[in-house]
Each structure stands twice: as C-alpha cells, then as structure tokens.
Design a protein around this motif. Structure first.
Motif, PDB file in Angstrom:
ATOM      1  N   UNK A  41       0.770  -1.206  -0.017  1.00 26.66           N
ATOM      2  CA  UNK A  41      -0.033   0.176  -0.111  1.00 26.66           C
ATOM      3  C   UNK A  41       0.876   1.451   0.084  1.00 26.66           C
ATOM      4  N   UNK A  42       1.929   1.121   0.567  1.00 29.90           N
ATOM      5  CA  UNK A  42       3.001   2.345   0.734  1.00 29.90           C
ATOM      6  C   UNK A  42       3.290   2.632  -0.647  1.00 29.90           C
ATOM      7  N   UNK A  43       3.843   1.712  -1.666  1.00 29.77           N
ATOM      8  CA  UNK A  43       4.141   2.157  -2.772  1.00 29.77           C
ATOM      9  C   UNK A  43       3.068   2.424  -3.737  1.00 29.77           C
ATOM     10  N   UNK A  44       1.982   1.714  -3.598  1.00 31.54           N
ATOM     11  CA  UNK A  44       0.829   2.478  -4.366  1.00 31.54           C
ATOM     12  C   UNK A  44       0.626   3.804  -3.975  1.00 31.54           C
ATOM     13  N   UNK A  45       0.798   4.209  -2.845  1.00 33.11           N
ATOM     14  CA  UNK A  45       0.482   5.462  -2.303  1.00 33.11           C
ATOM     15  C   UNK A  45       1.372   6.447  -2.880  1.00 33.11           C
ATOM     16  N   UNK A  46       2.641   5.985  -2.671  1.00 34.68           N
ATOM     17  CA  UNK A  46       3.733   6.845  -3.562  1.00 34.68           C
ATOM     18  C   UNK A  46       3.432   7.243  -4.861  1.00 34.68           C
ATOM     19  N   UNK A  47       3.115   6.155  -5.789  1.00 32.86           N
ATOM     20  CA  UNK A  47       3.086   6.417  -7.112  1.00 32.86           C
ATOM     21  C   UNK A  47       2.030   7.426  -7.327  1.00 32.86           C
ATOM     22  N   UNK A  48       0.841   7.129  -6.622  1.00 31.82           N
ATOM     23  CA  UNK A  48      -0.133   8.491  -6.670  1.00 31.82           C
ATOM     24  C   UNK A  48       0.188   9.729  -6.316  1.00 31.82           C
ATOM     25  N   UNK A  49       1.000   9.792  -5.371  1.00 31.09           N
ATOM     26  CA  UNK A  49       1.433  11.212  -4.997  1.00 31.09           C
ATOM     27  C   UNK A  49       2.520  11.702  -6.040  1.00 31.09           C
ATOM     28  N   UNK A  50       3.391  10.902  -6.592  1.00 30.73           N
ATOM     29  CA  UNK A  50       4.402  11.417  -7.381  1.00 30.73           C
ATOM     30  C   UNK A  50       4.030  11.705  -8.610  1.00 30.73           C
ATOM     31  N   UNK A  51       3.050  10.926  -9.206  1.00 31.54           N
ATOM     32  CA  UNK A  51       2.309  11.306 -10.432  1.00 31.54           C
ATOM     33  C   UNK A  51       1.775  12.648 -10.291  1.00 31.54           C
ATOM     34  N   UNK A  52       0.976  13.001  -9.366  1.00 34.72           N
ATOM     35  CA  UNK A  52       0.172  13.958  -9.336  1.00 34.72           C
ATOM     36  C   UNK A  52       0.824  15.494  -8.845  1.00 34.72           C
ATOM     37  N   UNK A  53       1.826  15.002  -7.767  1.00 32.87           N
ATOM     38  CA  UNK A  53       2.396  16.254  -7.127  1.00 32.87           C
ATOM     39  C   UNK A  53       3.668  16.635  -7.998  1.00 32.87           C
ATOM     40  N   UNK A  54       4.236  15.814  -8.352  1.00 31.34           N
ATOM     41  CA  UNK A  54       5.670  15.955  -8.797  1.00 31.34           C
ATOM     42  C   UNK A  54       5.802  15.792 -10.805  1.00 31.34           C
ATOM     43  N   UNK A  55       4.741  15.266 -11.045  1.00 31.71           N
ATOM     44  CA  UNK A  55       4.713  15.120 -12.657  1.00 31.71           C
ATOM     45  C   UNK A  55       3.507  16.095 -13.318  1.00 31.71           C
ATOM     46  N   UNK A  56       2.178  15.673 -12.744  1.00 32.64           N
ATOM     47  CA  UNK A  56       1.257  16.527 -13.489  1.00 32.64           C
ATOM     48  C   UNK A  56       1.170  17.996 -13.021  1.00 32.64           C
ATOM     49  N   UNK A  57       1.413  18.056 -11.648  1.00 29.52           N
ATOM     50  CA  UNK A  57       1.527  19.463 -11.214  1.00 29.52           C
ATOM     51  C   UNK A  57       2.342  20.330 -11.931  1.00 29.52           C
ATOM     52  N   UNK A  58       3.671  19.840 -12.288  1.00 30.89           N
ATOM     53  CA  UNK A  58       4.527  20.584 -13.084  1.00 30.89           C
ATOM     54  C   UNK A  58       4.327  20.933 -14.339  1.00 30.89           C
ATOM     55  N   UNK A  59       3.697  19.946 -15.168  1.00 29.70           N
ATOM     56  CA  UNK A  59       3.376  20.219 -16.529  1.00 29.70           C
ATOM     57  C   UNK A  59       2.094  20.978 -16.688  1.00 29.70           C
ATOM     58  N   UNK A  60       1.369  21.224 -15.523  1.00 29.27           N
ATOM     59  CA  UNK A  60       0.191  22.069 -15.795  1.00 29.27           C
ATOM     60  C   UNK A  60       0.633  23.595 -15.069  1.00 29.27           C
ATOM     61  N   UNK A  61       1.830  23.728 -14.770  1.00 30.32           N
ATOM     62  CA  UNK A  61       2.031  24.980 -14.395  1.00 30.32           C
ATOM     63  C   UNK A  61       1.741  25.326 -12.997  1.00 30.32           C
ATOM     64  N   UNK A  62       1.729  24.226 -12.291  1.00 24.78           N
ATOM     65  CA  UNK A  62       1.055  24.574 -10.794  1.00 24.78           C
ATOM     66  C   UNK A  62      -0.212  25.109 -10.688  1.00 24.78           C
ATOM     67  N   UNK A  63      -1.146  24.939 -11.753  1.00 23.77           N
ATOM     68  CA  UNK A  63      -2.395  25.716 -11.736  1.00 23.77           C
ATOM     69  C   UNK A  63      -3.527  24.695 -11.375  1.00 23.77           C
ATOM     70  N   UNK A  64      -3.153  23.286 -11.377  1.00 24.76           N
ATOM     71  CA  UNK A  64      -4.179  22.401 -10.948  1.00 24.76           C
ATOM     72  C   UNK A  64      -4.887  22.614  -9.737  1.00 24.76           C
ATOM     73  N   UNK A  65      -6.267  22.560  -9.618  1.00 25.36           N
ATOM     74  CA  UNK A  65      -6.628  22.752  -8.295  1.00 25.36           C
ATOM     75  C   UNK A  65      -6.772  21.421  -7.410  1.00 25.36           C
ATOM     76  N   UNK A  66      -6.963  21.697  -6.074  1.00 30.00           N
ATOM     77  CA  UNK A  66      -6.849  20.307  -5.264  1.00 30.00           C
ATOM     78  C   UNK A  66      -7.764  19.295  -5.465  1.00 30.00           C
ATOM     79  N   UNK A  67      -8.893  19.559  -6.045  1.00 26.40           N
ATOM     80  CA  UNK A  67      -9.818  18.357  -6.283  1.00 26.40           C
ATOM     81  C   UNK A  67      -9.134  17.752  -7.893  1.00 26.40           C
TER      82      UNK A  67
END
Length: 500
Positions: free
Chosen positions: A354-380
């Motif tokens: 479960x820890x690695x599953x959680x890390x995959x989700x956080x890394x994708x959203x926070x470190x990759x998706x958020x970067x390529x959207x210019x930090x404009x993505x909402x919390x939702x």
C-alpha cells in the motif's frame, strides 16, 4: 554465492500457478485479513477531506502512528520471504551485505531528518527542486522515483501471491489479482490515512508474530546454540561473514552503499517525514523505528537459520530460495503456528504494497502532473489524478506480477542500484552545500540514472559493481558541473518551489 536472479521466479510462478488442494483454514484467515484492511480503508475515506490528507495525513502524524507506519513500510516481501530465502541459500552473509546497509541508512537519516523536515515540503522532488533552484528537477526525479516504486510494488505482489497460493491452494493468477485489487481499492479510498492506520495494525502483528514463530522454532530444534551448530555443519560458509568466499569485500561494500542509499532517497520515507506533526516527532519516529527494526531483523535472520535446519532435518528441499519459508509453513509447522506465521508475512508484505501504491499516486500528481500544468491544478484535480494514477500503476504492476521478470531479491537489488546511483550523491551534497549549482545537481542525477542501472544491464563489465559506476558517474557529473557552472545565477523561471 549463488545469484538469486538466476533462480528465475517466473519458473516458480509456473510451478505454483495451478495451486493445489484448497486449505479452508488458511484461506479463511486470508479473507478475514483482506476484509479488515478494506474496513480501515472505508473508515479512512471518511477521514480524508482534501489532497493534503490524502498525500501527507494533513501533516499531523504523531510519534506512535509514525513509528509503526515506518516499521511496517520498511519490512516487505524482501524481508519476510526474500531474506529468509537468502539465509537458506547463502547463510548469514546477508547481514553483512544488505541488512547492515539498511540499518546504517536508518541511522544516517536520523541525523539529516531535521533538514528534510525544516523544508516543509510534500515529496522528495519538491526538496530537490528547492535545493537546485530548478522546477524541472521535479519531473526528472519523479520519473526515477516512479520506476523504483513500481518495481518495488511488483515484487511485493509477487511475494504475496506466491505465499498465499502455496498456503491456500488458490491458483496464483487468481490470487495475484485479488491481492492487487484489494490494495488498490483501500489505498485509493483513504491515501496516507488508510496506509498509516493499516500499517499500525500490520506492523504490530508482524513483529509480535515473528517473535512467536522464532520461539517455536527455537524450542522445537533445541535452542539457538543447537541451531547455529547444525547450520554451520550444513556448510561452514553459512556462518562466515562473507559467505563461501565468492561474496567479496568489494561486493559487500557496494551492497552496503546501495542499500544505505535507498533509505536516504525513498519517496515513501520522505513523505512520512513530511507528514509528521513536528521535527521532534520526525526524529523520535526514526530513532524508535531503528531500534524495533534492528531487533526484528535479528529475529528474522535467526528464523532463516532455523528454517534451513528444520527443512533439512525433515528431508525437504526447494529449488527456489523464495519458497523456503512458505514450504516451512505448509509442510513443517502445525496449523496453529502456521497461522501465526502467515499473519506476520502478510502484514510485512501488504503494508509495503500500500505504501508503494500511495507513493505512485502522489509522485504522479504532485511531481509530474502539477509541473506540466504550471502549478495551476486545483486540489480537487490533484486528488483525482492521485487516485487515477494509483489505480493505473496498481493494475499495471499486478499484470506484470503475473509473470515477473526476476526473483524478489533480484528486483530489490535493481531498484537499490537505481535509487542510490541517481539520487544519493547529488541530493545530499546539495542539502548540505546550498551553493551547489542546480544544473550540476541535475547533470549528476541524469548520469547516475544512466550509468548505474545501465552498467547492471550490461552484466557489470570488468567486475565493477553497478552501484560504484552509478555513484562514481554521479560524483563526476556533480564535480564537473560545479566547476563549470559555479557562480552562474539561475533565471527567475527556474526558481524553486515555495513551501507548502
């Protein structure tokens, strides 16, 4: 020493894929266990209000919960099945080559945890971005960490699937999807809230039940001294620090560096540190977890020796070392003791899944998706991306685990080389030397990523350990980059991310 990767877990999967006679007792225990963690996941869903809760528990993890969550996260299929299997195949040398490095890592992290926590970020790439002054560091480091988490997730699922197939009789290909599905579901529901509370339950059960199993084996075989004497009689190399002589001092040093590095560069570890409610809690939970883990691994290695002696005395052998402990459960110990051991193994394996599953989700959203959207993505939106990527990586890892590419230890060693080569030197030099040019740090990360795993893929030419090549090239890149770029200022667009 035999190479675990040469033993081929794929052939083992084929041998166990059909399962066997259904064991209703063990199957019932497993079903109850899955229902328990699902219930915790459902409760955690109600306690998760926003993305901050999902990622880092709202940064309110206290000492007790943080300690046991870290212990459970640390102990995995590698520990409970892989390490015992390694002792069965090669003796106590695993203490020198792997466990010593892991414990050094926990000890070393204690002395830098305050610096990590003071930065008050969410993930490891956040920290790297601040240290380097370059936002692009977030996706670069994120992709490295995703590869590590995904490989780790695969080997957890393999370990859980092999174990449960052997003890319940349910075919492997079905069981692997059941396990993967359940853990995807409850991790998606509650994020770190689910993970932390299930870890508390699983960590406590794991340490207690391994102690019970060790007491039983010790009494059954006539005591620790007798076990050691019989273990040495099987092969004198079993009790030698370097094994039978093929495990060289250079290989030990490379292994220690590699596993030491995985502690310092684990996304899951950094997330937990940043989820604590204070620097004091961050330090307390590492110190307490270090003591618990040192005792636990000592018990586990002794249990490995007892497993080897017990199977030999009973005339039982296994072709793949990963099967040593499952065979002990099904063929040697009484059902009551086997039930206790199963709880320990499942707790160790599934708490890390479960820890690695959680890390995959956080890394994708926070470190990759958020970067390529210019930090404009909402919390939702970030919450949704976290959950969807958790599902995607979980399904993909489960599919690969159906026919995995190597043994548990083999996969573990590969990701240790990757993490240590890519991140150990550049990140922790930058952490203590804040005038290090950001581009030099990025060059170091890229060279380490390419040369460490790449050197291993080519079979470690000239006998040079992949870890040394990766770390060496990372150091060279950092040095050259420092000399060439020192004094250059970053552009405003490359400034670091701010604190959350």
């Amino acid at each position: 020493m035999s190479n675990p990767a040469d033993l081929g877990v794929s052939s083992l999967v084929l041998q166990t894929a059909e399962g066997g006679d259904i064991n209703p007792v063990y199957l019932g225990i497993f079903v109850v266990y899955l229902l328990l963690v699902l219930a915790i996941g459902a409760w955690a869903y109600l306690e998760t209000d926003d993305v901050n809760d999902f990622w880092v528990y709202g940064k309110r993890l206290g000492p007790w919960l943080a300690t046991w969550s870290y212990v459970a996260n640390f102990v995995s299929a590698v520990s409970v099945i892989g390490f015992i299997g390694a002792v069965y195949g090669d003796g106590y040398s695993i203490m020198t080559g792997i466990i010593f490095g892991l414990m050094l890592g926990v000890s070393g992290l204690y002395f830098v945890v305050h610096k990590v926590r003071e930065l008050n970020h969410v993930t490891f790439p956040d920290i790297i971005a601040e240290l380097t002054g370059t936002e692009v560091a977030r996706p670069i480091a994120g992709f490295v960490l995703l590869a590590n988490a995904w490989v780790y997730l695969i080997m957890q699922l393999v370990g859980a699937g092999l174990l449960v197939t052997v003890i319940t009789g349910v075919p492997y290909e079905y069981m692997i999807w059941v396990i993967g599905g359940v853990f995807i579901l409850y991790t998606v529901l509650g994020g770190l809230v689910s993970v932390a509370w299930t870890d508390l339950v699983q960590g406590t059960l794991m340490v207690a039940t391994v102690a019970v199993a060790l007491v039983y084996i010790t009494l059954d075989l006539g005591g620790i001294v007798t076990i050691n004497q019989q273990f040495a009689a099987l092969d004198s190399g079993y009790v030698a620090p370097l094994g039978d002589g093929t495990y060289t001092g250079l290989a030990v040093l490379a292994s220690i560096v590699a596993f030491f590095g995985t502690i310092f560069t684990s996304q899951a570890t950094i997330i937990r540190i940043n989820a604590t409610d204070s620097i004091r809690t961050a330090k307390i939970h590492l110190a307490a977890a270090g003591v618990i883990l040192a005792v636990f691994y000592t018990m586990l290695i002794m249990l490995g020796a007892g497993t080897t002696v017990a199977l030999t005395d009973a005339g039982l052998t296994v072709d793949n070392v990963d099967m040593a402990f499952p065979v002990l459960i099904t063929e040697y110990v009484p059902t009551t003791i086997g039930t206790v051991i199963i709880v320990a193994i499942l707790s160790g394996i599934l708490s890390t899944t479960d820890t690695r599953l959680h890390a995959c989700g956080v890394t994708t959203a926070r470190d990759i998706y958020d970067y390529f959207t210019g930090g404009e993505a909402s919390d939702e939106k970030l919450m949704r991306v976290s959950r969807l990527s958790t599902i995607g990586f979980g399904i993909a890892a489960t599919a690969i685990a159906v026919n995995p590419p190597g043994t548990i230890i083999g996969l573990y060693e590969w990701r240790a080389v990757l993490l240590t080569s890519a991140l150990l030197i550049p990140v922790y030099v930058a952490l203590y030397s804040r005038d290090t040019p950001g581009k030099a740090v990025l060059l170091s990360i890229i060279l380490g990523t390419a040369f460490g795993p790449g050197w291993e893929a080519f079979g470690a030419p000239f006998g040079a350990p992949p870890t040394f090549m990766g770390v060496g090239m990372a150091l060279i890149g950092l040095t050259i980059g420092h000399l060439v770029l020192k004094g250059q200022k970053e552009t405003p667009a490359e400034t670091a991310v701010g604190n959350d």
